[in-house]
Design an enzyme around this catalytic site. Structure first.
Site, PDB file in Angstrom:
ATOM      1  N   ASP A  35       0.795  -1.247  -0.142  1.00  0.00           N
ATOM      2  CA  ASP A  35       0.395   0.101   0.147  1.00  0.00           C
ATOM      3  C   ASP A  35       0.798   1.199  -0.072  1.00  0.00           C
ATOM      4  O   ASP A  35      -0.031   2.325   0.571  1.00  0.00           O
ATOM      5  CB  ASP A  35      -1.043   0.220   0.659  1.00  0.00           C
ATOM      6  CG  ASP A  35       0.309  -0.008   2.365  1.00  0.00           C
ATOM      7  OD1 ASP A  35       0.753   0.062   2.562  1.00  0.00           O
ATOM      8  OD2 ASP A  35      -0.606  -0.088   3.763  1.00  0.00           O
ATOM      9  N   GLU A  55       3.155   2.276   2.419  1.00  0.00           N
ATOM     10  CA  GLU A  55       3.904   2.442   3.432  1.00  0.00           C
ATOM     11  C   GLU A  55       5.363   1.766   3.022  1.00  0.00           C
ATOM     12  O   GLU A  55       5.696   1.209   2.916  1.00  0.00           O
ATOM     13  CB  GLU A  55       3.027   1.236   5.093  1.00  0.00           C
ATOM     14  CG  GLU A  55       1.958   2.456   5.110  1.00  0.00           C
ATOM     15  CD  GLU A  55       1.222   1.867   6.017  1.00  0.00           C
ATOM     16  OE1 GLU A  55       1.449   1.211   6.857  1.00  0.00           O
ATOM     17  OE2 GLU A  55       0.154   2.101   5.936  1.00  0.00           O
ATOM     18  N   GLN A  72      10.287  28.138   3.695  1.00  0.00           N
ATOM     19  CA  GLN A  72       9.398  28.388   3.569  1.00  0.00           C
ATOM     20  C   GLN A  72       9.108  28.480   5.250  1.00  0.00           C
ATOM     21  O   GLN A  72       9.432  27.501   6.075  1.00  0.00           O
ATOM     22  CB  GLN A  72       8.170  26.937   3.876  1.00  0.00           C
ATOM     23  CG  GLN A  72       7.515  26.990   2.040  1.00  0.00           C
ATOM     24  CD  GLN A  72       6.775  26.327   2.282  1.00  0.00           C
ATOM     25  OE1 GLN A  72       5.315  26.188   2.611  1.00  0.00           O
ATOM     26  NE2 GLN A  72       7.105  24.441   1.581  1.00  0.00           N
ATOM     27  N   LYS A 111      15.827  40.248  -6.938  1.00  0.00           N
ATOM     28  CA  LYS A 111      14.837  39.414  -7.370  1.00  0.00           C
ATOM     29  C   LYS A 111      13.376  39.242  -7.001  1.00  0.00           C
ATOM     30  O   LYS A 111      13.832  39.887  -5.918  1.00  0.00           O
ATOM     31  CB  LYS A 111      15.279  37.752  -7.695  1.00  0.00           C
ATOM     32  CG  LYS A 111      14.446  37.251  -7.388  1.00  0.00           C
ATOM     33  CD  LYS A 111      15.225  35.577  -7.354  1.00  0.00           C
ATOM     34  CE  LYS A 111      14.997  34.971  -6.780  1.00  0.00           C
ATOM     35  NZ  LYS A 111      15.743  33.673  -6.011  1.00  0.00           N
ATOM     36  N   THR A 154      17.148  31.811 -10.888  1.00  0.00           N
ATOM     37  CA  THR A 154      16.797  32.424  -9.937  1.00  0.00           C
ATOM     38  C   THR A 154      18.384  32.392 -10.778  1.00  0.00           C
ATOM     39  O   THR A 154      19.311  33.850 -11.289  1.00  0.00           O
ATOM     40  CB  THR A 154      17.118  31.972  -8.665  1.00  0.00           C
ATOM     41  OG1 THR A 154      16.433  32.266  -8.562  1.00  0.00           O
ATOM     42  CG2 THR A 154      18.277  33.552  -8.098  1.00  0.00           C
TER      43      THR A 154
END
Ligand code: R5P
Length: 312
Positions: free
Chosen positions: A41, A43, A101, A196, A230
């Site tokens: 599955d 896992e 983030q 930028k 970048t």
């Protein structure tokens, strides 16, 4: 080598076995045995296949290319080590993903760098050893010790050997200024800055270049190259402004598929990166500087409770 106070063992997840083996070789030990299975599955299951009771355990996993799968595998390995009564568990994460983030810069977004820190601690990690975090303040997201290695000194040595006559370091992203400035200082050359603006995950736009690159040997210096947007933006701008040659230096060469197109004809003469991410890109063909010896020295300091400051 003199024995440390406590026995230690190294294990690798599936993202960086070659790297972990290099570190183990430098330390004069073998990698520990572990079994990884993927169930029908999807896992993941892990079994540590030797006794680690009372040992200082180091689990290697670099979170590039497949960050979600590798992070989960790392958490499962750490849980297995904890339940096998390891004395301490150090997560050795050459490339720490989800670090970009790191703040709430828009409404209703996550701070994933903090989330990953929490997951690692909750799983049982007692120390983190990593390199060139996207921002240094991520260290403060952890309530456990974090040793933060830096690839810069190795790049400095490489560029000093090139004896460039008229070089300038260019930071292709405002966020990279601090590390680019230190690199420029150590090479004793000027620094220019690209302002930028990121429009989306794939698109960036140039505002301005602060500094004079005309007739110079430009060294673009950044922590990560992912799509290459970048670097190609900065390289094109430097060419337009009369740069003589352009080199690009990044610690973590993710070089996603999009980067091959973005970087192909952008005027960068040569790429330099490290092996925090496994490199086999036939199009970009970066020069790879191994940071495995630095990780080995750091682990040596951890197991002997010695100062690591000479490595930074
Ligand atoms: C940005 O904050 C980083 O320092 C890099 O400039 C960025 O992650 C590079 O991403 P890409 O190669 O996709 O432009």
């Amino acid at each position: 080598m003199e024995q440390p106070d406590h026995p230690f063992a190294l294990f690798s997840g599936s993202s960086c076995e070659e790297f972990a083996k290099r570190v183990a070789k430098d330390l004069g030990v073998d990698l520990g045995r572990s079994l990884r299975e993927t169930f029908p599955d999807g896992e993941i299951g892990v079994q540590i296949q030797e006794n680690i009771r009372g040992k200082d355990v180091f689990v290697f996993q670099t979170l590039a290319k497949n960050p979600n799968g590798y992070l989960m595998e790392l958490l499962i390995m750490v849980d297995a080590c904890k339940r096998a009564s390891a004395r301490t568990i150090t997560a050795v994460i050459p490339y720490f993903a989800y670090a970009r983030q790191d703040r709430k810069d828009k409404p209703r977004v996550a701070i994933t760098a903090r989330l990953v820190a929490d997951l690692l601690e909750r799983a049982g990690v007692t120390r983190v050893l990593t390199m060139d975090l996207h921002t240094e303040q991520i260290q403060g997201f952890f309530d456990i010790p974090l040793d933060h290695l830096c690839a810069r000194s190795l790049f400095v040595k490489t560029f000093q050997k090139l004896s460039m006559k008229n070089a300038i370091v260019v930071s292709p992203d405002l966020g990279s200024n601090r590390m680019a400035r230190k690199f420029a200082q150590e090479l004793d050359v000027d620094l220019a800055i690209v302002d930028k603006r990121r429009m989306s995950a794939q698109n960036v736009r140039l505002n301005a270049i602060i500094g004079d690159v005309k007739g110079k040997e430009v060294v673009l210096f950044d922590d990560i190259c992912s799509t290459g947007a970048t670097l190609s933006l900065a390289a094109n701008a430097c060419r337009d402004l009369g740069a003589k040659s352009i080199f690009a230096v990044v610690t973590h060469g993710l070089f996603t598929t999009a980067s091959e197109k973005n970087l192909k004809d952008c005027g960068i003469d040569r790429f330099y990166t490290t092996d925090t991410v496994f490199q086999n890109n036939e199009i970009i063909k970066p020069i790879v500087i191994s940071v495995a010896p630095l990780f080995a020295k750091a682990i040596n300091c951890v197991v002997r409770a010695e100062s690591m400051s000479s490595l930074f």
